[in-house]
Design an enzyme around this catalytic site. Structure first.
Site, mmCIF file in Angstrom:
data_model
loop_
_atom_site.group_PDB
_atom_site.id
_atom_site.type_symbol
_atom_site.label_atom_id
_atom_site.label_comp_id
_atom_site.label_asym_id
_atom_site.label_seq_id
_atom_site.Cartn_x
_atom_site.Cartn_y
_atom_site.Cartn_z
ATOM 1 N N LYS A 34 39.875 45.831 33.876
ATOM 2 C CA LYS A 34 39.487 44.614 34.042
ATOM 3 C C LYS A 34 40.399 44.074 33.478
ATOM 4 O O LYS A 34 39.469 42.849 33.085
ATOM 5 C CB LYS A 34 37.776 44.557 34.619
ATOM 6 C CG LYS A 34 37.073 45.265 35.312
ATOM 7 C CD LYS A 34 37.810 45.442 36.860
ATOM 8 C CE LYS A 34 37.900 47.062 37.351
ATOM 9 N NZ LYS A 34 38.965 46.603 38.565
ATOM 10 N N ASP A 47 40.567 43.630 43.921
ATOM 11 C CA ASP A 47 40.951 43.291 42.244
ATOM 12 C C ASP A 47 42.404 42.487 43.345
ATOM 13 O O ASP A 47 42.340 41.289 42.887
ATOM 14 C CB ASP A 47 41.715 45.184 42.651
ATOM 15 C CG ASP A 47 42.562 44.312 40.855
ATOM 16 O OD1 ASP A 47 42.150 44.133 39.732
ATOM 17 O OD2 ASP A 47 43.797 44.632 41.482
ATOM 18 N N GLU A 107 43.032 38.724 42.077
ATOM 19 C CA GLU A 107 43.705 37.439 40.949
ATOM 20 C C GLU A 107 44.005 36.883 41.834
ATOM 21 O O GLU A 107 44.881 35.975 40.981
ATOM 22 C CB GLU A 107 44.987 39.235 41.440
ATOM 23 C CG GLU A 107 44.427 40.393 40.385
ATOM 24 C CD GLU A 107 45.480 41.341 41.122
ATOM 25 O OE1 GLU A 107 45.882 42.263 40.242
ATOM 26 O OE2 GLU A 107 46.515 41.171 41.935
ATOM 27 N N GLU A 165 36.653 39.259 33.266
ATOM 28 C CA GLU A 165 37.991 39.292 33.570
ATOM 29 C C GLU A 165 38.467 37.987 33.851
ATOM 30 O O GLU A 165 39.867 37.677 31.964
ATOM 31 C CB GLU A 165 38.238 40.541 34.070
ATOM 32 C CG GLU A 165 40.072 40.158 34.273
ATOM 33 C CD GLU A 165 40.953 41.331 35.273
ATOM 34 O OE1 GLU A 165 41.809 41.579 35.433
ATOM 35 O OE2 GLU A 165 39.293 41.795 36.649
#
Length: 589
Positions: A244, A307, A311, A488
């Protein structure tokens, strides 16, 4: 070795009201003002807003979408069995989940976890490749394992020189051609870019040995295969270990943690296909060898959805859009450029991130003065739904395969074709604020974490909570939600922007992440400017249900449990960092 009985942690789940899911009748435009808490010109605005504060109606388009959405069942059970490592049970917001703690003391178990593996082929030398190859090599060497970690690169790749500099050579059999490495490896870690995976997966599959294991650090390839009605070959196992954080963080914290029994980046793992019963222990061994403080279970499909979405959200794209919008707002209202940069970028990447990392989001709010809390609430209330609007769209673009297709096509536009020129990724740090940032950092005292600016904190935390809510409603586990939306961001990525600006953070990441950040950052900038900032200017009443639900949300208890699993080391990103992409090493600030 038999797994020990699970130990357990728990967090107390608070009651979460559904009232906050009904946005204001007005589209929540927010005026992201910069005025100080004591400013005379801000007090009338705050008084007007406070006198008219009320529970909002549910008449907007967003409300209609949220109300019509089907109920989401609790996260799926992600239990697993391991014969090598100790599984622990934790309770996050009322949901039992299972993890494996890391630590250098577990390296002695790696030979058992990797039983039957003689060579691990690491394919690619991008963001994750260098970090994972070096961490695996060093962890195995520490227990004197004879497993070979070999880098596979395409002929003529400029990365051969970088790999040699890191200690991988043709002479000792740890560096070679990509296809020879794939054919000769028992565990193939496919760490080339997602677009390259989409273009080369058939050749990769054809070169793999029967009963070998394909390892991924992202579920992108599954999403690409699903979009074409395809799946992986049935004669190989398919696993994933997904740190992560960007590759440079994975390596940096591994090195920093050598003196304290390990520090690193948390990882999720998934077993998509297991042909011989080894997949789970191999995946967990891989994660432990990378230095993951704790490893939690997911599925390959849930991983790529969270994910790729993350982002584009708070991890990279959204935070870039937020600081651009706020910096412009603050300077337009008379704040000096240096102070505006400190009250946006430095505030988020410094004191706000550090506080969330160690104490949670509530600690940011609770550390404010009474006037500061009012500024935070105004910003939070005005920003939450505009952020959720873009995040909701982004998640559905990822889940539908649209965003995956966009990445594949963008990768092909990097090269000339069909008589059209090549369009590689452009720079993202050329606006005035990032030049100001260079000046601010040059004068910044060592260890300075910047000011805790209440309005900026309100916008950033609203973004974080909106992302958490989208993932929660889409059925993701709390481990995944917290790592993709909180840990993260504050532990792996924001420290890089604090060190040297937005490009240094974004461009140390994968190609997919860099493309997504560039595409979605302007969307967040635009909607905050057009809706959130305008709402504050118009003295739109604060949504008290939103504030109440934020203060009582069960995610805070879950974050507290995860914080107990946090290593004691904070990542150190010096200006002359040598663990980042080569093209980013020479920048001054």
């Amino acid at each position: 070795m038999a797994a020990a009985a699970p130990t357990s942690f728990s967090s107390t789940a608070s009651t979460f009201s559904s009232k906050a899911l009904n946005p204001p009748t007005k589209a929540p435009a927010v005026s992201l003002g910069f005025l100080s808490s004591s400013s005379a010109s801000l007090k009338p605005l705050r008084a007007a807003a406070g006198s008219r504060a009320a529970s909002p109606a549910s008449g907007s388009a967003l409300a209609a979408r949220m109300v019509s959405a089907p109920a989401i069942s609790p996260p799926m059970s992600l239990d697993f069995d391991t014969s090598v490592f100790t599984k622990e049970k934790i309770n996050l917001a009322g949901h039992d989940e299972y993890i494996v703690r890391g630590g250098r003391n577990l390296f002695k178990l790696l030979p058992d976890a990797f039983k039957g593996i003689k060579q691990i082929g690491v394919i690619g030398w991008g963001s994750q490749g260098p970090a994972q190859a070096q961490n695996l090599r060093d962890s195995l060497a520490e227990v004197k394992s004879d497993i070979v970690v070999k880098i596979g690169l395409r002929k003529g790749s400029s990365s051969f020189a970088e790999a040699r500099a890191a200690g991988f050579t043709e002479e000792n059999g740890t560096l070679g051609d990509i296809w020879e490495t794939v054919s000769g490896s028992d565990l193939v870690l496919l760490l080339i870019s997602d677009a390259a995976q989409a273009d080369n997966y058939e050749k990769v599959f054809s070169h793999m040995k029967p009963n070998s294991i394909l390892g991924l650090s992202h579920g992108f390839l599954l999403g690409h295969l699903q979009s074409m009605g395809l799946d992986f070959p049935k004669n190989i196992s398919v696993i994933a270990v997904c740190p992560k954080g960007m590759g440079p963080s994975v390596r940096r914290l591994y090195v920093q943690g050598k003196e304290i029994n390990g520090a690193g980046i948390n990882s999720s793992f998934a077993v998509h296909q297991d042909v011989d019963g080894r997949a789970t222990d191999v995946a967990l061994g891989w994660s432990v060898a990378l230095g993951s403080p704790f490893t939690f279970a997911t599925t390959l499909e849930q991983e790529y959805k969270s994910d790729i979405f993350g982002e584009r959200g708070i991890l990279l794209g959204a935070v870039h859009g937020v600081v651009e919008s706020l910096f412009r707002r603050y300077t337009e209202n008379g704040m000096s450029e240096d102070l505006a940069y400190k009250n946006t970028v430095e505030s988020i990447t410094g004191i706000i991130s550090r506080t969330i990392s160690t104490k949670g989001m509530l600690a940011v709010y609770n550390s404010l003065s009474e006037d500061g809390k009012k500024d935070f609430e105004a910003a939070y209330s005005a920003s939450f739904y505009p952020c959720m609007d873009i995040l909701y769209e982004c998640y559905e673009d990822v889940a539908s395969g649209s965003e995956i297709r966009s990445v594949v096509l963008a990768g092909r536009r990097f090269y000339e074709k069909e008589g059209l020129p090549a369009f590689p990724m452009g720079k993202i740090d050329q606006t005035r604020m990032w030049k100001v940032g260079e000046r601010v950092r040059a004068a910044r005292p060592a260890g300075d974490l910047g000011p805790l600016y209440p309005f900026t904190a309100g916008v950033f935390v609203a973004l974080m909570m909106a992302q958490i809510e989208i993932l929660r409603k889409k059925g993701h586990s709390y481990s995944e939600i917290i790592n993709e939306s909180v840990i993260e961001s504050v532990d792996s990525l924001n420290p890089f922007m604090h060190a040297r600006g937005v490009s240094f953070m974004v461009d140390n990441c994968s190609t997919t992440a860099r493309l997504g950040s560039r595409k979605w950052a302007p969307r967040f900038d635009y909607i905050l400017t057009q809706q959130a900032l305008v709402a504050v200017d118009n003295a739109t009443p604060i949504n008290r249900d939103l504030i109440s639900n934020f203060l009582s949300d069960p995610v805070h208890g879950a974050i507290e449990v995860c914080a107990q699993l946090r290593p004691t080391v904070d990542i150190s990103v010096p200006p002359d960092a040598d663990f980042v992409r080569p093209e980013l090493r020479q920048s001054n600030n």
